[in-house]
Design a protein around this motif. Sequence first.
Motif, PDB file in Angstrom:
ATOM      1  N   VAL A  63       0.813  -1.218   0.000  1.00  0.00           N
ATOM      2  CA  VAL A  63       0.000   0.000   0.000  1.00  0.00           C
ATOM      3  C   VAL A  63       0.849   1.271   0.000  1.00  0.00           C
ATOM      4  O   VAL A  63       0.295   2.382  -0.014  1.00  0.00           O
ATOM      5  N   LYS A  64       2.166   1.142   0.015  1.00  0.00           N
ATOM      6  CA  LYS A  64       3.025   2.332   0.034  1.00  0.00           C
ATOM      7  C   LYS A  64       2.790   3.186  -1.200  1.00  0.00           C
ATOM      8  O   LYS A  64       2.676   2.681  -2.311  1.00  0.00           O
ATOM      9  N   GLY A  65       2.676   4.485  -0.966  1.00  0.00           N
ATOM     10  CA  GLY A  65       2.437   5.411  -2.065  1.00  0.00           C
ATOM     11  C   GLY A  65       0.973   5.555  -2.429  1.00  0.00           C
ATOM     12  O   GLY A  65       0.620   6.406  -3.252  1.00  0.00           O
ATOM     13  N   ARG A  66       0.101   4.720  -1.844  1.00  0.00           N
ATOM     14  CA  ARG A  66      -1.330   4.786  -2.174  1.00  0.00           C
ATOM     15  C   ARG A  66      -2.203   5.040  -0.953  1.00  0.00           C
ATOM     16  O   ARG A  66      -3.208   5.753  -1.045  1.00  0.00           O
ATOM     17  N   PHE A  67      -1.860   4.461   0.190  1.00  0.00           N
ATOM     18  CA  PHE A  67      -2.663   4.593   1.408  1.00  0.00           C
ATOM     19  C   PHE A  67      -1.938   5.501   2.400  1.00  0.00           C
ATOM     20  O   PHE A  67      -0.717   5.420   2.556  1.00  0.00           O
ATOM     21  N   THR A  68      -2.722   6.315   3.096  1.00  0.00           N
ATOM     22  CA  THR A  68      -2.165   7.199   4.116  1.00  0.00           C
ATOM     23  C   THR A  68      -2.997   7.107   5.392  1.00  0.00           C
ATOM     24  O   THR A  68      -4.225   7.280   5.344  1.00  0.00           O
ATOM     25  N   ILE A  69      -2.323   6.870   6.500  1.00  0.00           N
ATOM     26  CA  ILE A  69      -3.000   6.818   7.788  1.00  0.00           C
ATOM     27  C   ILE A  69      -2.778   8.144   8.515  1.00  0.00           C
ATOM     28  O   ILE A  69      -1.713   8.756   8.411  1.00  0.00           O
ATOM     29  N   SER A  70      -3.800   8.584   9.235  1.00  0.00           N
ATOM     30  CA  SER A  70      -3.679   9.791  10.049  1.00  0.00           C
ATOM     31  C   SER A  70      -4.600   9.628  11.256  1.00  0.00           C
ATOM     32  O   SER A  70      -5.417   8.709  11.293  1.00  0.00           O
ATOM     33  N   ARG A  71      -4.449  10.529  12.225  1.00  0.00           N
ATOM     34  CA  ARG A  71      -5.283  10.423  13.415  1.00  0.00           C
ATOM     35  C   ARG A  71      -5.535  11.798  14.012  1.00  0.00           C
ATOM     36  O   ARG A  71      -4.755  12.733  13.807  1.00  0.00           O
TER      37      ARG A  71
END
Length: 123
Positions: A63-71
């Motif tokens: 998922v690198k370069g496509r998915f981003t996690i934040s909180r």
Amino acid sequence: QVQLVESGGGLVQPGGSLRLSCAASGSIIEINDMAWYRQAPGKEREFVTSITKFGATNRADAVKGRFTISRDNAKNTVYLQMNSLKPEDTAVYYCWAQPVVLRNSRRIINVVWGQGTQVTVSS
């Protein structure tokens, strides 16, 4: 008792985007790590991405370069922005968290899973 509630799943075409949310509720002092896992039909649950309470992240190669996690620590909520989705991203996505609670005057670190939300990538 701490609960995690996910939202934002659905059906999307290849190349599209989705944003998942996971909100924690209960008597929480703070939340340490939060993460997303997924489980495709006939496969084992796998790690997708994680984030510490300080914002440090880790992601699976797929998922690198496509998915981003934040909180948002103030809201006890974690997000997963998924872009350039592929059919192989189809799975039930689960939220995971380490909430810290007070029990008998002691700080206890729990581990909690959400109920999962379906993401289907198909034309």
